[in-house]
Design a protein around this motif. Structure first.
Motif, PDB file in Angstrom:
ATOM      1  N   VAL A 181      36.056  51.427  54.088  1.00  0.00           N
ATOM      2  CA  VAL A 181      35.554  50.237  53.958  1.00  0.00           C
ATOM      3  C   VAL A 181      36.031  48.661  53.909  1.00  0.00           C
ATOM      4  O   VAL A 181      35.486  47.904  53.717  1.00  0.00           O
ATOM      5  N   ASP A 182      36.744  49.090  55.200  1.00  0.00           N
ATOM      6  CA  ASP A 182      37.147  47.460  55.760  1.00  0.00           C
ATOM      7  C   ASP A 182      38.174  46.657  54.857  1.00  0.00           C
ATOM      8  O   ASP A 182      37.627  45.054  54.728  1.00  0.00           O
ATOM      9  N   PRO A 183      38.907  47.400  53.830  1.00  0.00           N
ATOM     10  CA  PRO A 183      39.093  46.398  52.347  1.00  0.00           C
ATOM     11  C   PRO A 183      39.945  44.868  52.442  1.00  0.00           C
ATOM     12  O   PRO A 183      40.918  45.569  53.357  1.00  0.00           O
ATOM     13  N   GLU A 184      40.062  44.228  51.819  1.00  0.00           N
ATOM     14  CA  GLU A 184      41.252  43.222  52.289  1.00  0.00           C
ATOM     15  C   GLU A 184      41.603  43.566  50.649  1.00  0.00           C
ATOM     16  O   GLU A 184      40.750  43.377  49.703  1.00  0.00           O
ATOM     17  N   TYR A 185      43.310  43.117  50.149  1.00  0.00           N
ATOM     18  CA  TYR A 185      43.806  43.293  48.481  1.00  0.00           C
ATOM     19  C   TYR A 185      44.869  42.269  49.447  1.00  0.00           C
ATOM     20  O   TYR A 185      45.860  43.110  49.353  1.00  0.00           O
ATOM     21  N   LEU A 186      44.537  41.445  48.220  1.00  0.00           N
ATOM     22  CA  LEU A 186      45.588  40.101  48.159  1.00  0.00           C
ATOM     23  C   LEU A 186      45.336  40.262  47.066  1.00  0.00           C
ATOM     24  O   LEU A 186      45.348  40.183  46.100  1.00  0.00           O
ATOM     25  N   ASP A 187      47.582  39.739  46.642  1.00  0.00           N
ATOM     26  CA  ASP A 187      48.201  39.537  45.316  1.00  0.00           C
ATOM     27  C   ASP A 187      47.859  38.253  45.430  1.00  0.00           C
ATOM     28  O   ASP A 187      49.132  37.182  46.326  1.00  0.00           O
ATOM     29  N   VAL A 188      47.345  37.596  45.109  1.00  0.00           N
ATOM     30  CA  VAL A 188      47.639  35.815  44.823  1.00  0.00           C
ATOM     31  C   VAL A 188      48.341  34.810  43.652  1.00  0.00           C
ATOM     32  O   VAL A 188      47.761  35.101  42.326  1.00  0.00           O
ATOM     33  N   VAL A 241      38.817  28.662  44.593  1.00  0.00           N
ATOM     34  CA  VAL A 241      40.116  29.063  43.499  1.00  0.00           C
ATOM     35  C   VAL A 241      40.510  27.823  43.297  1.00  0.00           C
ATOM     36  O   VAL A 241      41.184  27.475  43.886  1.00  0.00           O
ATOM     37  N   LYS A 242      40.402  26.954  42.261  1.00  0.00           N
ATOM     38  CA  LYS A 242      41.183  25.797  41.824  1.00  0.00           C
ATOM     39  C   LYS A 242      41.587  26.083  40.531  1.00  0.00           C
ATOM     40  O   LYS A 242      40.889  26.801  40.054  1.00  0.00           O
ATOM     41  N   THR A 243      43.179  25.729  40.400  1.00  0.00           N
ATOM     42  CA  THR A 243      43.702  25.756  38.836  1.00  0.00           C
ATOM     43  C   THR A 243      43.724  24.313  38.546  1.00  0.00           C
ATOM     44  O   THR A 243      44.102  23.257  39.282  1.00  0.00           O
ATOM     45  N   ARG A 244      43.850  24.061  37.066  1.00  0.00           N
ATOM     46  CA  ARG A 244      44.307  23.119  36.366  1.00  0.00           C
ATOM     47  C   ARG A 244      45.965  22.917  36.625  1.00  0.00           C
ATOM     48  O   ARG A 244      46.774  23.168  36.700  1.00  0.00           O
ATOM     49  N   ASP A 245      46.156  23.050  35.049  1.00  0.00           N
ATOM     50  CA  ASP A 245      47.435  23.024  34.772  1.00  0.00           C
ATOM     51  C   ASP A 245      48.744  24.341  34.947  1.00  0.00           C
ATOM     52  O   ASP A 245      49.454  24.062  34.320  1.00  0.00           O
ATOM     53  N   ALA A 246      47.562  25.524  35.254  1.00  0.00           N
ATOM     54  CA  ALA A 246      48.373  26.417  34.911  1.00  0.00           C
ATOM     55  C   ALA A 246      48.829  27.097  36.382  1.00  0.00           C
ATOM     56  O   ALA A 246      47.732  27.097  36.735  1.00  0.00           O
ATOM     57  N   ALA A 247      50.403  27.827  36.284  1.00  0.00           N
ATOM     58  CA  ALA A 247      50.500  28.972  37.047  1.00  0.00           C
ATOM     59  C   ALA A 247      49.683  29.580  37.149  1.00  0.00           C
ATOM     60  O   ALA A 247      49.399  30.431  35.824  1.00  0.00           O
ATOM     61  N   THR A 248      48.684  30.299  38.559  1.00  0.00           N
ATOM     62  CA  THR A 248      47.691  31.675  37.972  1.00  0.00           C
ATOM     63  C   THR A 248      47.733  32.609  38.754  1.00  0.00           C
ATOM     64  O   THR A 248      48.813  32.354  40.329  1.00  0.00           O
ATOM     65  N   ARG A 249      47.367  33.997  38.555  1.00  0.00           N
ATOM     66  CA  ARG A 249      47.902  34.709  39.370  1.00  0.00           C
ATOM     67  C   ARG A 249      46.288  35.670  39.424  1.00  0.00           C
ATOM     68  O   ARG A 249      46.349  35.688  38.541  1.00  0.00           O
ATOM     69  N   LEU A 250      46.266  36.602  40.700  1.00  0.00           N
ATOM     70  CA  LEU A 250      45.080  37.510  41.045  1.00  0.00           C
ATOM     71  C   LEU A 250      44.901  37.760  41.949  1.00  0.00           C
ATOM     72  O   LEU A 250      45.603  37.971  42.399  1.00  0.00           O
ATOM     73  N   LEU A 251      43.694  39.171  41.789  1.00  0.00           N
ATOM     74  CA  LEU A 251      44.065  40.189  42.924  1.00  0.00           C
ATOM     75  C   LEU A 251      42.417  39.549  43.363  1.00  0.00           C
ATOM     76  O   LEU A 251      41.428  39.350  42.893  1.00  0.00           O
ATOM     77  N   LEU A 252      42.703  39.912  44.553  1.00  0.00           N
ATOM     78  CA  LEU A 252      41.598  38.937  45.310  1.00  0.00           C
ATOM     79  C   LEU A 252      41.201  39.980  46.375  1.00  0.00           C
ATOM     80  O   LEU A 252      41.893  40.689  47.284  1.00  0.00           O
ATOM     81  N   VAL A 253      40.394  41.187  46.087  1.00  0.00           N
ATOM     82  CA  VAL A 253      39.310  42.384  46.868  1.00  0.00           C
ATOM     83  C   VAL A 253      38.111  41.934  47.689  1.00  0.00           C
ATOM     84  O   VAL A 253      37.464  41.440  46.628  1.00  0.00           O
ATOM     85  N   SER A 254      38.338  42.761  48.715  1.00  0.00           N
ATOM     86  CA  SER A 254      36.736  42.646  49.240  1.00  0.00           C
ATOM     87  C   SER A 254      37.010  43.991  49.671  1.00  0.00           C
ATOM     88  O   SER A 254      37.911  44.356  50.352  1.00  0.00           O
ATOM     89  N   GLY A 255      35.450  44.201  50.335  1.00  0.00           N
ATOM     90  CA  GLY A 255      34.824  45.557  51.154  1.00  0.00           C
ATOM     91  C   GLY A 255      33.564  45.775  51.201  1.00  0.00           C
ATOM     92  O   GLY A 255      32.737  45.178  50.933  1.00  0.00           O
ATOM     93  N   LYS A 256      33.702  46.705  52.370  1.00  0.00           N
ATOM     94  CA  LYS A 256      32.179  47.231  52.838  1.00  0.00           C
ATOM     95  C   LYS A 256      31.262  48.253  52.461  1.00  0.00           C
ATOM     96  O   LYS A 256      31.997  48.800  51.474  1.00  0.00           O
ATOM     97  N   PRO A 257      29.940  47.217  51.670  1.00  0.00           N
ATOM     98  CA  PRO A 257      29.375  48.141  50.774  1.00  0.00           C
ATOM     99  C   PRO A 257      28.203  49.501  51.664  1.00  0.00           C
ATOM    100  O   PRO A 257      28.140  48.550  51.985  1.00  0.00           O
TER     101      PRO A 257
END
Ligand code: CO
Length: 295
Positions: A181-188, A241-257
């Motif tokens: 599925v040509d995924p992209e898996y990022l820990d941001v 992605v826009k942050t304000r006062d807090a350091a933020t961590r997220l998983l950003l994941v994409s893939g071909k349906p």
């Protein structure tokens, strides 16, 4: 040539839906949070499920996930803290430690167990289920085991750091490759007051799962989404992605349906009910495992 070298679209993807991860009990009694699962099918196609099993209380996770089969899918385990010991019916055995990833392609079938070790209070990570298309559901099983040190970290702009598990960020390619599925898996990780636009493939399904902090998304970046929430994006060529006062961590994941019918029975996901019945029957009569998977 990188797939992500094109200039960011001036119109980032809009938020299509926001879901709160919900408390769920899985395996032999593991308390976890499910960001999405069978109830959301097919909204995250090609992804089937995302579990957040972070915990500070061993009683919530020590029971683990004893022997169970998988067929027709890939399971992706990303550990943040602690260790999980895995073992399968063909003799593979190993530890997934902090920062490590196991990208397991069940294909035609594996039977395995995944047991957290109680080293200290805190343990946890994420398990993502990725669907396989009809033509690959019965492929030979395989593992891609990635140690923390093999996962590159890039800083595409100041204040934003990404661990690239799968995909390609500014020419830096993640270690997990050749997935259908040509995924992209990022820990941001984003510093406070970061504002970041990241290119994604136009027709891919894209989601973000917030682990820490809070962020807003989309062209107007208005609503602040808290940790423990999943953001599903509309179509488009980039996400913001826009942050304000807090350091933020997220998983950003994409893939071909895949756009294929889904028949789901516990840890087995096929295209139709007949294939499920066959899998269950094979599991019961001992013919479930088709090919060796020693990694
Ligand atoms: Co499993």
């Amino acid at each position: 040539m990188s797939d992500n070298d094109s200039a960011p679209s001036p119109r980032p993807r809009r938020i299509k839906e926001v879901l709160a991860a919900r408390p769920t009990i899985e395996g032999a009694g593991v308390h976890l949070h499910r960001a999405f699962g069978a109830a959301e099918v097919p909204r995250l196609d090609p992804f089937l499920l995302l579990d957040d099993f972070r915990s500070e209380n061993p009683a919530e996770y020590v029971a683990g996930f004893p022997w169970h089969p998988h067929r027709g899918i890939e399971t992706v385990t990303y550990m943040l803290d602690g260790r999980v010991e895995h073992e399968d019916s063909l003799g593979n055995k190993g530890i997934i430690g902090s920062g490590d990833v196991q990208w397991m392609t069940s294909g035609s079938g594996i039977i395995h167990q995944e047991m957290p070790k109680v080293d200290r209070q805190r343990m946890g990570g994420f398990q993502l289920w990725v669907n396989l298309p009809k033509t690959n559901k019965m492929m030979d099983p395989r593992y891609q085991e990635v140690k923390a040190g093999q996962i590159p970290e890039v800083e595409p702009v100041r204040g934003v750091r990404m661990r690239v598990v799968a995909g390609n960020v500014n020419g830096v390619r993640g270690p997990v490759q050749d997935v259908v599925v040509d995924p992209e898996y990022l820990d941001v990780r984003l510093d406070p007051r970061a504002d970041f636009v990241y290119p994604v493939k136009h027709d891919h399904t894209v989601f973000a799962y917030l682990l820490e902090g809070r962020a807003s998304f989309g062209e107007d970046a208005s609503d602040l989404i808290e940790d423990g929430h999943l953001v599903i994006f509309d179509k488009g060529d980039s996400v913001r992605v826009k942050t304000r006062d807090a350091a933020t961590r997220l998983l950003l994941v994409s893939g071909k349906p895949l756009h294929e019918p889904i028949a789901w029975w516990g840890p087995i996901v096929m295209n139709n009910r007949k294939e499920i019945e066959q899998a269950v029957e094979e599991f019961q009569n001992g013919t479930f495992i088709k090919r060796g998977t020693r990694s």
